[in-house]
Design a protein around this motif. Sequence first.
Motif, PDB file in Angstrom:
ATOM      1  N   ILE A 279       0.833  -1.197   0.000  1.00  0.00           N
ATOM      2  CA  ILE A 279       0.000   0.000   0.000  1.00  0.00           C
ATOM      3  C   ILE A 279       0.872   1.254   0.000  1.00  0.00           C
ATOM      4  N   LEU A 280       1.941   1.242   0.788  1.00  0.00           N
ATOM      5  CA  LEU A 280       2.835   2.404   0.828  1.00  0.00           C
ATOM      6  C   LEU A 280       3.480   2.648  -0.537  1.00  0.00           C
ATOM      7  N   ALA A 281       3.708   1.571  -1.286  1.00  0.00           N
ATOM      8  CA  ALA A 281       4.328   1.705  -2.608  1.00  0.00           C
ATOM      9  C   ALA A 281       3.328   2.080  -3.690  1.00  0.00           C
ATOM     10  N   ALA A 282       2.036   1.907  -3.421  1.00  0.00           N
ATOM     11  CA  ALA A 282       1.003   2.187  -4.421  1.00  0.00           C
ATOM     12  C   ALA A 282       0.842   3.691  -4.628  1.00  0.00           C
ATOM     13  N   ARG A 283       0.587   4.093  -5.835  1.00  0.00           N
ATOM     14  CA  ARG A 283       0.323   5.489  -6.154  1.00  0.00           C
ATOM     15  C   ARG A 283      -1.111   5.601  -6.662  1.00  0.00           C
ATOM     16  N   ALA A 284      -1.922   6.302  -5.891  1.00  0.00           N
ATOM     17  CA  ALA A 284      -3.340   6.406  -6.234  1.00  0.00           C
ATOM     18  C   ALA A 284      -3.532   7.118  -7.558  1.00  0.00           C
ATOM     19  N   GLU A 285      -4.426   6.585  -8.373  1.00  0.00           N
ATOM     20  CA  GLU A 285      -4.808   7.194  -9.646  1.00  0.00           C
ATOM     21  C   GLU A 285      -6.329   7.254  -9.719  1.00  0.00           C
ATOM     22  N   PRO A 286      -6.861   8.279 -10.340  1.00  0.00           N
ATOM     23  CA  PRO A 286      -8.328   8.349 -10.485  1.00  0.00           C
ATOM     24  C   PRO A 286      -8.819   7.281 -11.440  1.00  0.00           C
ATOM     25  N   GLY A 287      -9.866   6.593 -11.050  1.00  0.00           N
ATOM     26  CA  GLY A 287     -10.434   5.555 -11.896  1.00  0.00           C
ATOM     27  C   GLY A 287     -11.938   5.679 -11.958  1.00  0.00           C
ATOM     28  N   ALA A 288     -12.567   4.755 -12.686  1.00  0.00           N
ATOM     29  CA  ALA A 288     -14.016   4.803 -12.856  1.00  0.00           C
ATOM     30  C   ALA A 288     -14.718   3.662 -12.139  1.00  0.00           C
ATOM     31  N   HIS A 289     -13.984   2.597 -11.778  1.00  0.00           N
ATOM     32  CA  HIS A 289     -14.642   1.412 -11.222  1.00  0.00           C
ATOM     33  C   HIS A 289     -14.802   1.508  -9.707  1.00  0.00           C
ATOM     34  N   LEU A 290     -15.721   0.699  -9.187  1.00  0.00           N
ATOM     35  CA  LEU A 290     -15.888   0.522  -7.746  1.00  0.00           C
ATOM     36  C   LEU A 290     -15.208  -0.775  -7.340  1.00  0.00           C
ATOM     37  N   LEU A 291     -14.463  -0.737  -6.243  1.00  0.00           N
ATOM     38  CA  LEU A 291     -13.905  -1.950  -5.659  1.00  0.00           C
ATOM     39  C   LEU A 291     -14.866  -2.418  -4.572  1.00  0.00           C
ATOM     40  N   VAL A 292     -15.365  -3.639  -4.705  1.00  0.00           N
ATOM     41  CA  VAL A 292     -16.327  -4.192  -3.746  1.00  0.00           C
ATOM     42  C   VAL A 292     -15.695  -5.402  -3.077  1.00  0.00           C
ATOM     43  N   TYR A 293     -15.590  -5.355  -1.745  1.00  0.00           N
ATOM     44  CA  TYR A 293     -15.066  -6.489  -0.986  1.00  0.00           C
ATOM     45  C   TYR A 293     -16.138  -6.912   0.001  1.00  0.00           C
ATOM     46  N   GLN A 294     -16.695  -8.079  -0.216  1.00  0.00           N
ATOM     47  CA  GLN A 294     -17.821  -8.540   0.584  1.00  0.00           C
ATOM     48  C   GLN A 294     -17.727 -10.043   0.738  1.00  0.00           C
ATOM     49  N   THR A 295     -17.463 -10.504   1.955  1.00  0.00           N
ATOM     50  CA  THR A 295     -17.347 -11.935   2.191  1.00  0.00           C
ATOM     51  C   THR A 295     -18.647 -12.553   2.679  1.00  0.00           C
ATOM     52  N   SER A 296     -19.610 -11.728   3.054  1.00  0.00           N
ATOM     53  CA  SER A 296     -20.892 -12.250   3.504  1.00  0.00           C
ATOM     54  C   SER A 296     -21.823 -12.416   2.314  1.00  0.00           C
ATOM     55  N   THR A 297     -22.512 -13.545   2.266  1.00  0.00           N
ATOM     56  CA  THR A 297     -23.463 -13.804   1.176  1.00  0.00           C
ATOM     57  C   THR A 297     -24.902 -13.576   1.622  1.00  0.00           C
ATOM     58  N   SER A 298     -25.085 -12.890   2.759  1.00  0.00           N
ATOM     59  CA  SER A 298     -26.429 -12.741   3.317  1.00  0.00           C
ATOM     60  C   SER A 298     -27.304 -11.823   2.470  1.00  0.00           C
ATOM     61  N   ASN A 299     -26.716 -10.835   1.809  1.00  0.00           N
ATOM     62  CA  ASN A 299     -27.493  -9.912   0.995  1.00  0.00           C
ATOM     63  C   ASN A 299     -27.594 -10.460  -0.425  1.00  0.00           C
ATOM     64  N   GLU A 300     -28.617 -11.263  -0.646  1.00  0.00           N
ATOM     65  CA  GLU A 300     -28.768 -11.905  -1.950  1.00  0.00           C
ATOM     66  C   GLU A 300     -29.040 -10.898  -3.055  1.00  0.00           C
ATOM     67  N   ALA A 301     -29.511  -9.704  -2.681  1.00  0.00           N
ATOM     68  CA  ALA A 301     -29.811  -8.684  -3.690  1.00  0.00           C
ATOM     69  C   ALA A 301     -28.584  -7.877  -4.077  1.00  0.00           C
ATOM     70  N   LEU A 302     -27.426  -8.132  -3.437  1.00  0.00           N
ATOM     71  CA  LEU A 302     -26.246  -7.307  -3.678  1.00  0.00           C
ATOM     72  C   LEU A 302     -25.853  -7.234  -5.149  1.00  0.00           C
ATOM     73  N   PRO A 303     -25.766  -8.359  -5.893  1.00  0.00           N
ATOM     74  CA  PRO A 303     -25.394  -8.245  -7.310  1.00  0.00           C
ATOM     75  C   PRO A 303     -26.335  -7.331  -8.102  1.00  0.00           C
ATOM     76  N   GLU A 304     -27.647  -7.442  -7.834  1.00  0.00           N
ATOM     77  CA  GLU A 304     -28.604  -6.600  -8.549  1.00  0.00           C
ATOM     78  C   GLU A 304     -28.440  -5.139  -8.167  1.00  0.00           C
ATOM     79  N   ILE A 305     -28.168  -4.866  -6.900  1.00  0.00           N
ATOM     80  CA  ILE A 305     -27.945  -3.490  -6.444  1.00  0.00           C
ATOM     81  C   ILE A 305     -26.722  -2.907  -7.147  1.00  0.00           C
ATOM     82  N   LEU A 306     -25.649  -3.685  -7.239  1.00  0.00           N
ATOM     83  CA  LEU A 306     -24.416  -3.206  -7.874  1.00  0.00           C
ATOM     84  C   LEU A 306     -24.608  -2.983  -9.370  1.00  0.00           C
ATOM     85  N   ARG A 307     -25.457  -3.789  -9.995  1.00  0.00           N
ATOM     86  CA  ARG A 307     -25.712  -3.578 -11.426  1.00  0.00           C
ATOM     87  C   ARG A 307     -26.332  -2.208 -11.674  1.00  0.00           C
ATOM     88  N   GLY A 308     -27.055  -1.702 -10.677  1.00  0.00           N
ATOM     89  CA  GLY A 308     -27.666  -0.387 -10.812  1.00  0.00           C
ATOM     90  C   GLY A 308     -26.696   0.754 -10.628  1.00  0.00           C
TER      91      GLY A 308
END
Length: 367
Positions: free
Chosen positions: A194-223
Amino acid sequence: MARILYGVAGEGMGHAVRSRVIIDHLARTHDVQVVVSGRAHDYLKARERDRLGVNRIWGLSIVYEDNEVRSFRTVLKNVGGAVAGGWPRNVKAYFDLTESFRPEVVVSDFETWSYLYARTHGLPCISVDNNQAVNRCDHPPEILSGHEAEYLVAKGVVKAKLPGCFHYLIATFFQAPVAKPRTSLHPPVLRPEILAARAEPGAHLLVYQTSTSNEALPEILRGAGVECRVYGLRRELTQDLREGNLVHRPFSEARFVEDLRTARAVISGGSFTLMTEAVYLHKPMLAIPVKRQFEQVLNARYLQALGYGATADDLDARVLDGFLARLPELERGLSRYRQDGNRELLAKLDDVLARALDGGAPGEPRA
């Protein structure tokens, strides 16, 4: 050169990621033996080398279901694990270390076995973690609002975990009034990648989610209307899987850091490690803390209060749209954050360690 016993909590990987940095620093000039449980053992064992040994012990674990801590099932699992061999394994490790290593000082990252070893042998124990912020700092009413009972329970648990340490170094991205002696706040410990990383502006969202309880999550992210690079939901994957604007990825540390440094924003739970990495790289984060896990709630509310991100109890289309609309504002808030690597905490640790080894007072009377 000193002999240091370093205990690392094995629940989750955040403690191991932080401890890896501190252990590497200490092992340059001291002999270090690590005691650690769970997945964290394998992570640290892979980095074992001269003057550094990594020893497996049995440790407590938490049962999660539907993005919530299940207290009764957690108790049953841990009692069963202790009876089935956990405690005998720890007793053996205790005698092995007593005979072969003979530590002079103990450092604990919210780990009980090493702390108890220190107390049993009259050794100074230094606490290095983020959890102690719950107990050793004062927090304003707006941060605790609606969670006052959970706060009192969490504070009691954290207080009972490592009482009476020589000093408490708390890693945190927020500043709160210190309420107890022998306590200091420091910027979070960041891994070298992380210290070596240089932040750059991007367009994507990084999603980190290990819980599968929200079954609607993929549909929410598609929106979301933008590409979402998703880690954790499809753990069986060995290569990328694209579903519209969703790109499910198998976990790779190098690729994850690359996706983080080039992301527009981050969506995750209340993980302290990822939260601090996002703050350091100036990436707005939407945090959805695990229910009944107060420390995650605390971190997420400070994240929001500082203007670095947002938090919600649950993720739905309204919450996501509101977060995305605020990204320019949150980016401005994050632009104020500055951190000089890990220098401050490591320098303080060296100072405290030297005083502990010299038999000096921690600087303030014990309480």
